[in-house]
Design a protein around this motif. Structure first.
Motif, PDB file in Angstrom:
ATOM      1  N   LEU A  63       0.822  -1.214   0.000  1.00 39.31           N
ATOM      2  CA  LEU A  63       0.000   0.000   0.000  1.00 39.31           C
ATOM      3  C   LEU A  63       0.854   1.261   0.000  1.00 39.31           C
ATOM      4  CD1 LEU A  63      -2.845  -0.992   2.491  1.00 39.31           C
ATOM      5  CD2 LEU A  63      -3.098  -0.471   0.060  1.00 39.31           C
ATOM      6  N   ARG A  64       2.004   1.211   0.670  1.00 38.54           N
ATOM      7  CA  ARG A  64       2.845   2.400   0.738  1.00 38.54           C
ATOM      8  C   ARG A  64       3.440   2.751  -0.620  1.00 38.54           C
ATOM      9  NH1 ARG A  64       7.996   3.158   4.837  1.00 38.54           N
ATOM     10  NH2 ARG A  64       8.327   5.389   4.452  1.00 38.54           N
ATOM     11  N   ALA A  65       3.603   1.752  -1.489  1.00 35.10           N
ATOM     12  CA  ALA A  65       4.179   1.997  -2.806  1.00 35.10           C
ATOM     13  C   ALA A  65       3.152   2.515  -3.811  1.00 35.10           C
ATOM     14  CB  ALA A  65       4.820   0.719  -3.343  1.00 35.10           C
ATOM     15  N   MET A  66       1.880   2.451  -3.460  1.00 32.25           N
ATOM     16  CA  MET A  66       0.828   2.922  -4.378  1.00 32.25           C
ATOM     17  C   MET A  66       0.757   4.443  -4.377  1.00 32.25           C
ATOM     18  SD  MET A  66      -2.352   0.399  -3.490  1.00 32.25           S
ATOM     19  CE  MET A  66      -2.163  -1.389  -3.498  1.00 32.25           C
ATOM     20  N   GLY A  67       0.360   5.013  -5.507  1.00 34.90           N
ATOM     21  CA  GLY A  67       0.055   6.431  -5.559  1.00 34.90           C
ATOM     22  C   GLY A  67      -1.229   6.713  -4.795  1.00 34.90           C
ATOM     23  N   PRO A  68      -1.454   7.982  -4.423  1.00 34.05           N
ATOM     24  CA  PRO A  68      -2.648   8.314  -3.632  1.00 34.05           C
ATOM     25  C   PRO A  68      -3.954   7.916  -4.303  1.00 34.05           C
ATOM     26  CG  PRO A  68      -1.095  10.145  -3.633  1.00 34.05           C
ATOM     27  CD  PRO A  68      -0.576   9.144  -4.625  1.00 34.05           C
ATOM     28  N   ARG A  69      -4.052   8.097  -5.636  1.00 31.92           N
ATOM     29  CA  ARG A  69      -5.302   7.765  -6.315  1.00 31.92           C
ATOM     30  C   ARG A  69      -5.557   6.260  -6.314  1.00 31.92           C
ATOM     31  NH1 ARG A  69      -8.036  11.014  -9.683  1.00 31.92           N
ATOM     32  NH2 ARG A  69      -8.312   9.357 -11.221  1.00 31.92           N
ATOM     33  N   GLU A  70      -4.521   5.477  -6.592  1.00 29.50           N
ATOM     34  CA  GLU A  70      -4.708   4.031  -6.596  1.00 29.50           C
ATOM     35  C   GLU A  70      -5.073   3.528  -5.209  1.00 29.50           C
ATOM     36  OE1 GLU A  70      -2.355  -0.165  -7.583  1.00 29.50           O
ATOM     37  OE2 GLU A  70      -1.292   1.757  -7.748  1.00 29.50           O
ATOM     38  N   ARG A  71      -4.396   4.055  -4.183  1.00 34.36           N
ATOM     39  CA  ARG A  71      -4.701   3.628  -2.823  1.00 34.36           C
ATOM     40  C   ARG A  71      -6.133   4.013  -2.445  1.00 34.36           C
ATOM     41  NH1 ARG A  71      -0.382   5.498  -0.314  1.00 34.36           N
ATOM     42  NH2 ARG A  71      -1.339   7.463   0.310  1.00 34.36           N
ATOM     43  N   LEU A  96     -17.723  13.209  -3.136  1.00 38.10           N
ATOM     44  CA  LEU A  96     -16.254  13.256  -3.238  1.00 38.10           C
ATOM     45  C   LEU A  96     -15.646  11.861  -3.200  1.00 38.10           C
ATOM     46  CD1 LEU A  96     -15.295  16.271  -0.926  1.00 38.10           C
ATOM     47  CD2 LEU A  96     -15.178  16.160  -3.427  1.00 38.10           C
ATOM     48  N   GLY A  97     -16.388  10.896  -2.672  1.00 40.40           N
ATOM     49  CA  GLY A  97     -15.891   9.535  -2.670  1.00 40.40           C
ATOM     50  C   GLY A  97     -15.661   8.972  -4.057  1.00 40.40           C
ATOM     51  N   ARG A  98     -16.239   9.587  -5.078  1.00 38.03           N
ATOM     52  CA  ARG A  98     -16.023   9.136  -6.452  1.00 38.03           C
ATOM     53  C   ARG A  98     -14.757   9.733  -7.069  1.00 38.03           C
ATOM     54  NH1 ARG A  98     -17.488   4.770  -7.273  1.00 38.03           N
ATOM     55  NH2 ARG A  98     -17.317   5.106  -9.523  1.00 38.03           N
ATOM     56  N   SER A  99     -14.119  10.685  -6.392  1.00 39.36           N
ATOM     57  CA  SER A  99     -12.966  11.385  -6.964  1.00 39.36           C
ATOM     58  C   SER A  99     -11.847  10.463  -7.430  1.00 39.36           C
ATOM     59  CB  SER A  99     -12.417  12.402  -5.954  1.00 39.36           C
ATOM     60  OG  SER A  99     -13.378  13.382  -5.663  1.00 39.36           O
ATOM     61  N   PRO A 100     -11.481   9.411  -6.680  1.00 44.49           N
ATOM     62  CA  PRO A 100     -10.392   8.552  -7.152  1.00 44.49           C
ATOM     63  C   PRO A 100     -10.708   7.821  -8.449  1.00 44.49           C
ATOM     64  CG  PRO A 100     -10.835   8.184  -4.814  1.00 44.49           C
ATOM     65  CD  PRO A 100     -11.955   9.011  -5.337  1.00 44.49           C
ATOM     66  N   HIS A 101     -11.972   7.759  -8.826  1.00 49.97           N
ATOM     67  CA  HIS A 101     -12.374   7.027 -10.018  1.00 49.97           C
ATOM     68  C   HIS A 101     -12.532   7.945 -11.238  1.00 49.97           C
ATOM     69  CE1 HIS A 101     -13.281   3.437  -7.582  1.00 49.97           C
ATOM     70  NE2 HIS A 101     -13.746   4.296  -6.693  1.00 49.97           N
ATOM     71  N   LYS A 102     -12.202   9.248 -11.073  1.00 47.71           N
ATOM     72  CA  LYS A 102     -12.416  10.210 -12.149  1.00 47.71           C
ATOM     73  C   LYS A 102     -11.144  11.013 -12.405  1.00 47.71           C
ATOM     74  CE  LYS A 102     -15.754  12.395 -10.077  1.00 47.71           C
ATOM     75  NZ  LYS A 102     -16.897  13.301  -9.815  1.00 47.71           N
ATOM     76  N   ARG A 103     -11.103  11.659 -13.558  1.00 50.05           N
ATOM     77  CA  ARG A 103     -10.034  12.615 -13.811  1.00 50.05           C
ATOM     78  C   ARG A 103     -10.288  13.858 -12.972  1.00 50.05           C
ATOM     79  NH1 ARG A 103     -11.417  10.345 -18.735  1.00 50.05           N
ATOM     80  NH2 ARG A 103      -9.707   9.296 -19.847  1.00 50.05           N
ATOM     81  N   PHE A 104      -9.203  14.574 -12.645  1.00 52.20           N
ATOM     82  CA  PHE A 104      -9.324  15.634 -11.653  1.00 52.20           C
ATOM     83  C   PHE A 104     -10.236  16.769 -12.096  1.00 52.20           C
ATOM     84  CE2 PHE A 104      -6.837  19.177 -13.324  1.00 52.20           C
ATOM     85  CZ  PHE A 104      -6.038  18.583 -14.274  1.00 52.20           C
ATOM     86  N   TRP A 105     -10.427  16.944 -13.414  1.00 55.92           N
ATOM     87  CA  TRP A 105     -11.273  18.051 -13.883  1.00 55.92           C
ATOM     88  C   TRP A 105     -12.748  17.658 -14.025  1.00 55.92           C
ATOM     89  CZ3 TRP A 105      -7.652  15.658 -17.081  1.00 55.92           C
ATOM     90  CH2 TRP A 105      -8.169  14.896 -18.126  1.00 55.92           C
ATOM     91  N   GLU A 106     -13.054  16.412 -13.834  1.00 60.00           N
ATOM     92  CA  GLU A 106     -14.431  15.961 -14.023  1.00 60.00           C
ATOM     93  C   GLU A 106     -15.304  16.343 -12.830  1.00 60.00           C
ATOM     94  OE1 GLU A 106     -15.096  12.050 -16.318  1.00 60.00           O
ATOM     95  OE2 GLU A 106     -13.281  11.699 -15.127  1.00 60.00           O
ATOM     96  N   GLY A 107     -16.492  16.874 -13.134  1.00 64.76           N
ATOM     97  CA  GLY A 107     -17.446  17.175 -12.080  1.00 64.76           C
ATOM     98  C   GLY A 107     -18.275  15.958 -11.723  1.00 64.76           C
ATOM     99  N   GLU A 153     -16.454   2.626  -3.142  1.00 64.57           N
ATOM    100  CA  GLU A 153     -16.494   1.226  -3.568  1.00 64.57           C
ATOM    101  C   GLU A 153     -15.130   0.558  -3.376  1.00 64.57           C
ATOM    102  OE1 GLU A 153     -18.007   1.550  -7.578  1.00 64.57           O
ATOM    103  OE2 GLU A 153     -20.080   1.549  -6.852  1.00 64.57           O
ATOM    104  N   PRO A 154     -14.621   0.577  -2.133  1.00 69.36           N
ATOM    105  CA  PRO A 154     -13.263   0.054  -1.883  1.00 69.36           C
ATOM    106  C   PRO A 154     -13.255  -1.452  -1.696  1.00 69.36           C
ATOM    107  CG  PRO A 154     -14.208   0.820   0.156  1.00 69.36           C
ATOM    108  CD  PRO A 154     -15.243   1.090  -0.909  1.00 69.36           C
ATOM    109  N   GLU A 155     -12.051  -2.009  -1.720  1.00 70.70           N
ATOM    110  CA  GLU A 155     -11.850  -3.404  -1.330  1.00 70.70           C
ATOM    111  C   GLU A 155     -11.712  -3.524   0.183  1.00 70.70           C
ATOM    112  OE1 GLU A 155      -8.490  -5.093  -3.483  1.00 70.70           O
ATOM    113  OE2 GLU A 155      -8.803  -3.551  -5.015  1.00 70.70           O
ATOM    114  N   LEU A 156     -11.097  -2.489   0.789  1.00 74.24           N
ATOM    115  CA  LEU A 156     -10.837  -2.488   2.224  1.00 74.24           C
ATOM    116  C   LEU A 156     -11.399  -1.204   2.812  1.00 74.24           C
ATOM    117  CD1 LEU A 156      -9.302  -3.722   4.719  1.00 74.24           C
ATOM    118  CD2 LEU A 156      -7.374  -2.245   4.049  1.00 74.24           C
TER     119      LEU A 156
END
Length: 265
Positions: A63-71, A96-107, A153-156
């Protein structure tokens, strides 16, 4: 899938070589007195603290090696406390929980808002969707944060005292909801009877070390409660579910007051 495996996790003098497993679909509780290392361990898992030893693997990936978005796509967190300074509605916060699943400019799309509304319904605050988040009570904010985690929609799912500020109805509803999500769940709890009712397994911490691990019935024993908490207790099975009920018999004696030397006054 192997779920979460924590191996030799340490952080300064607050956590010492902790080993822990959360299997997919399993709810695992951390219990122990204040200052025992529960929150430190959780923060090392979800990335706000960098451990000084050991690592946390999710399905074999560090987990520490993952980027923030992937984590953030794979691990959702509900912290013990959160800032209420941002001026968002409850629905906007949850979306905001959907933010990791979108590009940063997407509303927020219609689908994102629909997911947010569904999560708000599941945690019982759909009627607060248009309320400003800072105006919520502590318990309402806690449920909004759980809803935001659901939308990820996380795994953990990692939760630090998720029942803080909640009345008993919502304590039971939130823990029942978490248990039936299908995710792997790692949560810190103070209430041992709730931990025994809703967790598949427990890890007991004291002084930054894991002292015991097992099912609630294996772990919540009078001897262990005396060793860890310094209290006398009986543990009896719930009459319907069989889960352990902790009944406290005595509290530690209060520390004697420091006597003042009146001769020097």
């Amino acid at each position: 899938m192997t779920g979460l495996r924590v191996r030799g996790m340490s952080y300064e003098d607050r956590l010492h070589a902790a080993d822990l497993v959360v299997r997919p679909g399993e709810t695992v509780g951390l219990v122990g007195p204040n200052g025992s290392g529960k929150t430190t361990l959780l923060r090392c898992v979800y990335g706000t603290l960098a451990p000084t030893g050991g690592h946390a693997l999710l399905d074999g990936a560090d987990l520490r090696a993952m980027g923030p978005r992937e984590r953030a796509r794979r691990v959702a967190t509900v912290p013990q406390e959160s800032s209420a300074e941002f001026e968002l509605t409850v629905r906007e916060l949850v979306a905001l929980g959907r933010s990791p699943h979108k590009r940063f400019w997407e509303g927020d799309s219609a689908a994102d808002l629909a997911r947010a509304d569904a999560a708000l319904t599941r945690v019982g605050i759909a009627d607060l969707a248009e309320r400003p988040y800072p105006g919520l009570s502590g318990g309402e904010r806690q449920r909004a944060l759980v809803a935001r985690a659901l939308v990820q929609e996380p795994e953990l799912l990692v939760l630090d005292e998720p029942t803080n500020h909640l009345d008993i109805r919502y304590q039971l509803e939130i823990l029942s909801l978490v248990r039936h999500l299908g995710t792997g769940n790692l949560l810190a709890l103070h209430d041992l009877t709730l931990a025994g009712a809703y967790c598949d397994r427990l890890y007991v911490l004291k002084g930054g070390r894991i002292l015991a691990e097992g099912t609630p019935a294996e772990v919540l024993t009078p001897a262990l409660l005396h060793e860890v908490y310094g209290v006398e207790a009986e543990v009896i099975p719930h009459p319907r579910t069989g889960s352990p009920l902790v009944v406290y018999l005595t509290a530690p004696a209060p520390r004697p007051a420091v006597e003042r030397d009146l001769s020097v006054m």
